[in-house]
Design a protein around this motif. Sequence first.
Motif, PDB file in Angstrom:
ATOM      1  N   VAL A  76      47.049  51.234  38.842  1.00  0.00           N
ATOM      2  CA  VAL A  76      47.871  51.039  40.034  1.00  0.00           C
ATOM      3  C   VAL A  76      48.424  49.616  39.958  1.00  0.00           C
ATOM      4  CG1 VAL A  76      47.962  50.955  42.550  1.00  0.00           C
ATOM      5  CG2 VAL A  76      46.464  52.616  41.423  1.00  0.00           C
ATOM      6  N   LEU A  77      49.749  49.499  39.920  1.00  0.00           N
ATOM      7  CA  LEU A  77      50.400  48.195  39.791  1.00  0.00           C
ATOM      8  C   LEU A  77      51.276  47.944  41.011  1.00  0.00           C
ATOM      9  CD1 LEU A  77      51.446  48.394  36.017  1.00  0.00           C
ATOM     10  CD2 LEU A  77      49.284  47.579  37.003  1.00  0.00           C
ATOM     11  N   ILE A  78      50.975  46.888  41.738  1.00  0.00           N
ATOM     12  CA  ILE A  78      51.701  46.535  42.958  1.00  0.00           C
ATOM     13  C   ILE A  78      52.449  45.220  42.722  1.00  0.00           C
ATOM     14  CG2 ILE A  78      51.531  46.156  45.446  1.00  0.00           C
ATOM     15  CD1 ILE A  78      50.408  48.871  44.558  1.00  0.00           C
ATOM     16  N   HIS A  81      54.300  42.165  53.806  1.00  0.00           N
ATOM     17  CA  HIS A  81      53.999  41.801  55.192  1.00  0.00           C
ATOM     18  C   HIS A  81      54.335  42.963  56.123  1.00  0.00           C
ATOM     19  CE1 HIS A  81      53.389  39.300  58.667  1.00  0.00           C
ATOM     20  NE2 HIS A  81      54.632  39.454  59.067  1.00  0.00           N
ATOM     21  N   ARG A  82      53.369  43.388  56.901  1.00  0.00           N
ATOM     22  CA  ARG A  82      53.473  44.519  57.827  1.00  0.00           C
ATOM     23  C   ARG A  82      53.755  45.851  57.136  1.00  0.00           C
ATOM     24  NH1 ARG A  82      56.754  42.086  63.120  1.00  0.00           N
ATOM     25  NH2 ARG A  82      55.258  40.408  63.581  1.00  0.00           N
ATOM     26  N   LYS A  83      53.575  45.893  55.835  1.00  0.00           N
ATOM     27  CA  LYS A  83      53.821  47.127  55.070  1.00  0.00           C
ATOM     28  C   LYS A  83      52.593  47.529  54.242  1.00  0.00           C
ATOM     29  CE  LYS A  83      58.329  46.994  56.119  1.00  0.00           C
ATOM     30  NZ  LYS A  83      59.019  48.013  56.948  1.00  0.00           N
ATOM     31  N   LEU A  84      51.476  46.857  54.438  1.00  0.00           N
ATOM     32  CA  LEU A  84      50.304  47.098  53.604  1.00  0.00           C
ATOM     33  C   LEU A  84      49.807  48.537  53.706  1.00  0.00           C
ATOM     34  CD1 LEU A  84      48.339  43.798  54.336  1.00  0.00           C
ATOM     35  CD2 LEU A  84      49.366  44.433  52.148  1.00  0.00           C
ATOM     36  N   THR A  96      43.919  34.788  45.299  1.00  0.00           N
ATOM     37  CA  THR A  96      42.462  34.929  45.280  1.00  0.00           C
ATOM     38  C   THR A  96      42.112  36.406  45.435  1.00  0.00           C
ATOM     39  OG1 THR A  96      41.923  34.893  47.653  1.00  0.00           O
ATOM     40  CG2 THR A  96      42.374  32.763  46.602  1.00  0.00           C
ATOM     41  N   MET A  97      40.841  36.720  45.248  1.00  0.00           N
ATOM     42  CA  MET A  97      40.411  38.104  45.409  1.00  0.00           C
ATOM     43  C   MET A  97      40.440  38.542  46.868  1.00  0.00           C
ATOM     44  SD  MET A  97      36.308  37.951  44.722  1.00  0.00           S
ATOM     45  CE  MET A  97      35.191  36.978  45.744  1.00  0.00           C
ATOM     46  N   ASP A  98      40.612  37.576  47.787  1.00  0.00           N
ATOM     47  CA  ASP A  98      40.720  37.900  49.208  1.00  0.00           C
ATOM     48  C   ASP A  98      42.171  38.062  49.664  1.00  0.00           C
ATOM     49  OD1 ASP A  98      37.946  37.917  49.636  1.00  0.00           O
ATOM     50  OD2 ASP A  98      37.913  35.737  49.838  1.00  0.00           O
ATOM     51  N   ASN A  99      43.104  37.995  48.737  1.00  0.00           N
ATOM     52  CA  ASN A  99      44.504  38.273  49.051  1.00  0.00           C
ATOM     53  C   ASN A  99      44.613  39.629  49.753  1.00  0.00           C
ATOM     54  OD1 ASN A  99      46.877  40.054  47.735  1.00  0.00           O
ATOM     55  ND2 ASN A  99      47.661  38.028  48.237  1.00  0.00           N
ATOM     56  N   LYS A 100      45.516  39.746  50.716  1.00  0.00           N
ATOM     57  CA  LYS A 100      45.594  40.962  51.531  1.00  0.00           C
ATOM     58  C   LYS A 100      45.953  42.203  50.716  1.00  0.00           C
ATOM     59  CE  LYS A 100      46.604  38.696  55.938  1.00  0.00           C
ATOM     60  NZ  LYS A 100      47.578  38.539  57.045  1.00  0.00           N
ATOM     61  N   VAL A 101      46.826  42.042  49.720  1.00  0.00           N
ATOM     62  CA  VAL A 101      47.177  43.202  48.889  1.00  0.00           C
ATOM     63  C   VAL A 101      45.983  43.612  48.035  1.00  0.00           C
ATOM     64  CG1 VAL A 101      48.701  44.094  47.094  1.00  0.00           C
ATOM     65  CG2 VAL A 101      49.629  42.606  48.888  1.00  0.00           C
ATOM     66  N   THR A 114      50.740  56.059  35.685  1.00  0.00           N
ATOM     67  CA  THR A 114      50.555  54.811  36.433  1.00  0.00           C
ATOM     68  C   THR A 114      51.313  54.857  37.758  1.00  0.00           C
ATOM     69  OG1 THR A 114      50.272  53.546  34.392  1.00  0.00           O
ATOM     70  CG2 THR A 114      50.884  52.301  36.366  1.00  0.00           C
ATOM     71  N   ILE A 115      50.649  54.407  38.812  1.00  0.00           N
ATOM     72  CA  ILE A 115      51.282  54.300  40.126  1.00  0.00           C
ATOM     73  C   ILE A 115      51.882  52.902  40.247  1.00  0.00           C
ATOM     74  CG2 ILE A 115      50.912  54.306  42.628  1.00  0.00           C
ATOM     75  CD1 ILE A 115      48.593  56.273  42.156  1.00  0.00           C
ATOM     76  N   VAL A 116      53.191  52.832  40.387  1.00  0.00           N
ATOM     77  CA  VAL A 116      53.903  51.558  40.488  1.00  0.00           C
ATOM     78  C   VAL A 116      54.565  51.478  41.866  1.00  0.00           C
ATOM     79  CG1 VAL A 116      55.724  50.097  39.512  1.00  0.00           C
ATOM     80  CG2 VAL A 116      54.349  51.554  38.010  1.00  0.00           C
ATOM     81  N   ILE A 117      54.233  50.453  42.626  1.00  0.00           N
ATOM     82  CA  ILE A 117      54.770  50.270  43.972  1.00  0.00           C
ATOM     83  C   ILE A 117      55.394  48.884  44.070  1.00  0.00           C
ATOM     84  CG2 ILE A 117      54.242  50.228  46.445  1.00  0.00           C
ATOM     85  CD1 ILE A 117      51.837  52.043  45.873  1.00  0.00           C
ATOM     86  N   HIS A 118      56.609  48.817  44.617  1.00  0.00           N
ATOM     87  CA  HIS A 118      57.310  47.532  44.712  1.00  0.00           C
ATOM     88  C   HIS A 118      58.053  47.436  46.039  1.00  0.00           C
ATOM     89  CE1 HIS A 118      58.085  44.051  42.137  1.00  0.00           C
ATOM     90  NE2 HIS A 118      59.212  43.898  42.803  1.00  0.00           N
ATOM     91  N   GLY A 119      58.218  46.220  46.504  1.00  0.00           N
ATOM     92  CA  GLY A 119      58.954  45.985  47.742  1.00  0.00           C
ATOM     93  C   GLY A 119      60.450  45.881  47.499  1.00  0.00           C
ATOM     94  N   GLU A 120      61.231  46.534  48.333  1.00  0.00           N
ATOM     95  CA  GLU A 120      62.687  46.492  48.201  1.00  0.00           C
ATOM     96  C   GLU A 120      63.213  45.068  48.292  1.00  0.00           C
ATOM     97  OE1 GLU A 120      66.593  48.356  50.528  1.00  0.00           O
ATOM     98  OE2 GLU A 120      64.752  47.895  51.627  1.00  0.00           O
ATOM     99  N   SER A 121      62.614  44.256  49.160  1.00  0.00           N
ATOM    100  CA  SER A 121      63.119  42.903  49.425  1.00  0.00           C
ATOM    101  C   SER A 121      62.279  41.829  48.757  1.00  0.00           C
ATOM    102  CB  SER A 121      63.171  42.672  50.937  1.00  0.00           C
ATOM    103  OG  SER A 121      63.964  43.655  51.564  1.00  0.00           O
TER     104      SER A 121
END
Length: 211
Positions: free
Chosen positions: A139-141, A195-198, A48-53, A157-164
């Motif tokens: 910006v792509l997460i 999670h805890r990395k926002l 949803t648009m209320d997603n934390k990311v 483009t800013i591309v950010i991804h989680g290692e895990s």
Amino acid sequence: MNSHTQPFFIDGAAGQLECALDLPDPEQTPTPRGLALVAHPHPLYGGTMDNKVAQTLARSFVALGYAAVRMNFRGVGKSEGTYDEGRGETDDMALLLAHMRKQYPDLPFALAGFSFGTFVQAQLQQRLSKENTPAERLVLIGTAAGKWAIPEVPDNTIVIHGESDDTIALSAVFDWARPQELPVIVIPGADHFFHRKLHHIKQFVVQLWHR
């Protein structure tokens, strides 16, 4: 997102679409410096648009002095219609952009998305580029590479991804980014939802925006 978030609706091809606008502090930024559209994760998996990311992306752009607007895709929240595999969602995002540009005709605009939202925004940028009206930057997460046919994107483009990330493998993002020679910012230990990395997302977007 906060008590100052302004809800509104626009008319889409499949019915009304629920949207939300966040503006920078008028005392610090009387007139927004730009416009940012934020796209949320997959509608069929709780996105949803209320997603934390998505909210973090909106906050990032507000911190940059931008007006940040989000939309619930078809069938989500109070938005009418049903999921359309990214086709209708891209059309709806284009309608939102047109609506907002009528209100802010002279401002540069940016596109940002998380997960499924990256597919929508990359498709929209491809469409806008063919019309010679591209966004100034993306910006792509959690880019949904391997899940969707993500088009090539501009080299700023800013591309950010989680290692895990166990939803979208980091290796798939590298495979998509490598032919484009596109840098990928990797957040150590971050899962798909950061999670805890926002705070890292906001930090990188704000720091890198004008580079």
